[in-house]
Design a protein around this motif. Structure first.
Motif, short mmCIF file in Angstrom:
data_model
loop_
_atom_site.label_atom_id
_atom_site.label_comp_id
_atom_site.label_asym_id
_atom_site.label_seq_id
_atom_site.Cartn_x
_atom_site.Cartn_y
_atom_site.Cartn_z
N ASP A 44 42.32 56.50 74.81
CA ASP A 44 42.26 55.19 75.45
C ASP A 44 41.10 54.42 74.85
N GLU A 45 40.71 53.31 75.47
CA GLU A 45 39.67 52.46 74.88
C GLU A 45 38.32 53.16 74.79
N TRP A 59 37.20 54.37 71.19
CA TRP A 59 36.75 53.54 70.07
C TRP A 59 35.43 54.09 69.53
N ASN A 116 39.09 55.76 63.42
CA ASN A 116 40.05 55.23 64.39
C ASN A 116 41.28 54.73 63.65
N TYR A 120 39.71 43.64 70.70
CA TYR A 120 38.71 44.45 71.39
C TYR A 120 37.34 43.87 71.08
N LYS A 155 33.99 43.01 69.76
CA LYS A 155 33.26 43.66 68.67
C LYS A 155 31.88 44.12 69.12
N LYS A 175 31.25 45.85 71.52
CA LYS A 175 31.35 47.22 72.01
C LYS A 175 31.38 48.24 70.87
N ALA A 212 38.49 46.16 65.36
CA ALA A 212 38.38 45.76 66.77
C ALA A 212 38.78 44.31 66.95
N SER A 249 51.31 45.13 71.40
CA SER A 249 50.28 45.97 72.01
C SER A 249 49.91 47.07 71.00
N LEU A 261 45.82 53.52 70.17
CA LEU A 261 44.60 53.91 69.47
C LEU A 261 44.57 55.42 69.29
#
Length: 331
Positions: free
Chosen positions: A49-50, A53, A6, A119, A121, A123, A114, A14, A17
C-alpha cells in the motif's frame, strides 16, 4: 544490502504499487523485452500500500508502466544510469519492442514516479542537504577523473570551459555566489573531452553571466534538482535540459567537444549487458550470513531481502527479440 525499487502499474486510472528489494540494478533487463513480460515481472514482486513508497534515500531504481496511456518511465541499472549515449540507444531499441509506447527516463528518480501518479513528492523526499563539496571550478587531480564540464560566458567575447568531477549537484546548489569564486586561471578556451577521460561525462552546466541564465544537463538521477536550483538561483533563468548534453555544445559554439562514442561499441556493450544472466542475490546474502554466524556474530535479515522473484526468458527468445529490434536501427 539490496537494490531497492518501487514498481507501479497504472490501469483504469488507478495504480498498483509494488516493492522489490533486489531489482534496481537489473531493472533495464527486467522490463526491456515487452509489455507482457514486464507486467509479469512486476506482478511477481511484493504488492504494497502507500506505506510501501520508498524515499530518495532508499530508492535506487523504479518504473511506472501506464497501460492506459501506453507510457513507461523508469530509472535504475548500472552503466545506462550514468552513460547517456548508451541509455539513448537502449531507449531507442526498447521503443521498437514496445511499439506504440512512449518511453522516458526518470531524471529525478522516485520524485518523478510519485508525481506521475499524484503521490505527494514531499513524502518521498528526505530533505537531505547538499554540502556543495566543490565551490571552485578547479580541475581534479587526475585527468581521467573528469566526469563533469562547466562553461562560463563572462561577456560576448569571453568564454572559458572547466573540466570538473563530482556531478552538477556538487556545484550548482551553492547558488549564484559560485560565479564569484571562479578562478579564470583554471579555464580553457576550448576542450576536447577525449583528451581528458575515456568515460562519457555524467553532467554539465553553462553559465551566461550577462543574461543571468543557467543551463544544465545530467545523466545521473538527482531528486528534486529542478526545484532546488530554481530556488537557489531565484533571480536567474534556470533551464534543465535533462539528458540533452548537446545543448552545451550549442551554448559553446562548438568549443566543447564530447567523446566520439562508437555506435558499434555501444551496441555490443548493450547486447552483452541485456543477454547476461543475473546471479541470485539471495545466495550471496545467505553466504554472508553464514560467514558472520561462523564468526560468532548475530545477523538479522530483512524478510524482503529473502524474496527474489524474477521472470526469466530463455536466451533464445531474448536474442530473437533483440535481433529484430536491432534490424530496425538506423544511425
Amino acid at each position: 544490502m539490496g537494490h531497492r525499487a518501487n514498481l507501479i502499474i497504472v490501469r483504469n486510472h488507478s495504480y498498483e504499487l509494488y516493492y522489490s528489494h533486489w531489482c534496481a540494478n537489473t531493472l533495464p533487463k527486467n522490463i526491456f523485452w515487452g509489455e507482457q513480460y514486464a507486467i509479469k515481472f512486476i506482478e511477481m514482486q511484493t504488492k504494497v500500500d502507500e506505506s510501501g513508497w520508498l524515499n530518495d534515500a532508499w530508492a535506487e531504481g523504479g518504473a511506472i508502466l501506464d497501460a492506459d496511456k501506453k507510457k513507461v518511465m523508469f530509472y535504475g541499472g548500472e552503466d545506462i544510469r550514468h552513460n547517456i549515449p548508451l541509455r539513448d540507444l537502449y531507449v531507442k531499441l526498447m521503443g521498437y519492442i514496445w511499439e506504440g509506447w512512449e518511453i522516458k527516463w526518470a531524471y529525478e528518480g522516485i520524485v518523478d514516479l510519485a508525481a506521475y501518479v499524484g503521490y505527494p513528492k514531499e513524502k518521498v523526499l528526505t530533505g537531505r542537504k547538499n554540502d556543495c563539496a566543490h565551490t571552485s571550478l578547479a580541475p581534479p587531480e587526475e585527468k581521467d577523473w573528469v566526469d563533469t564540464v562547466a562553461s562560463v560566458k563572462f561577456s560576448p567575447n569571453e568564454m572559458l570551459l572547466f573540466p570538473l568531477w563530482g556531478g552538477i549537484d556538487n556545484y550548482l546548489p551553492y547558488g549564484p555566489d559560485l560565479v564569484n569564486r571562479i578562478d579564470k586561471a583554471y579555464g580553457y578556451p576550448r576542450i576536447s573531452l577525449s583528451e581528458w577521460s575515456h568515460d562519457f561525462p555524467i553532467g554539465g552546466f553553462h553559465i551566461d553571466m550577462e543574461r543571468r541564465r543557467l543551463e544544465f544537463w545530467h545523466a545521473n538521477v538527482i531528486p528534486n534538482i529542478s526545484q532546488q536550483l530554481q530556488e537557489k538561483w531565484s533571480d536567474w533563468e534556470v533551464v534543465n535540459h535533462y539528458g540533452d548534453y548537446e545543448s552545451q555544445c550549442r551554448c559553446t559554439d562548438g568549443l566543447l567537444q564530447f567523446q566520439d562514442m562508437s555506435h558499434h561499441h555501444l551496441l555490443e556493450t548493450l547486447k552483452t549487458q541485456l543477454l547476461k544472466e543475473s546471479s541470485n542475490p539471495v545466495d550471496s546474502l545467505a553466504l554472508f550470513v553464514q560467514k558472520e554466524a561462523e564468526a560468532g556474530k548475530k545477523v538479522e535479515v530483512n524478510p524482503y531481502a529473502l524474496k527474489h522473484d524474477t521472470y526469466e526468458l530463455s536466451r533464445n527468445v531474448k536474442e530473437q527479440i533483440l535481433d529484430e529490434a536491432m534490424e530496425k536501427l538506423q544511425f
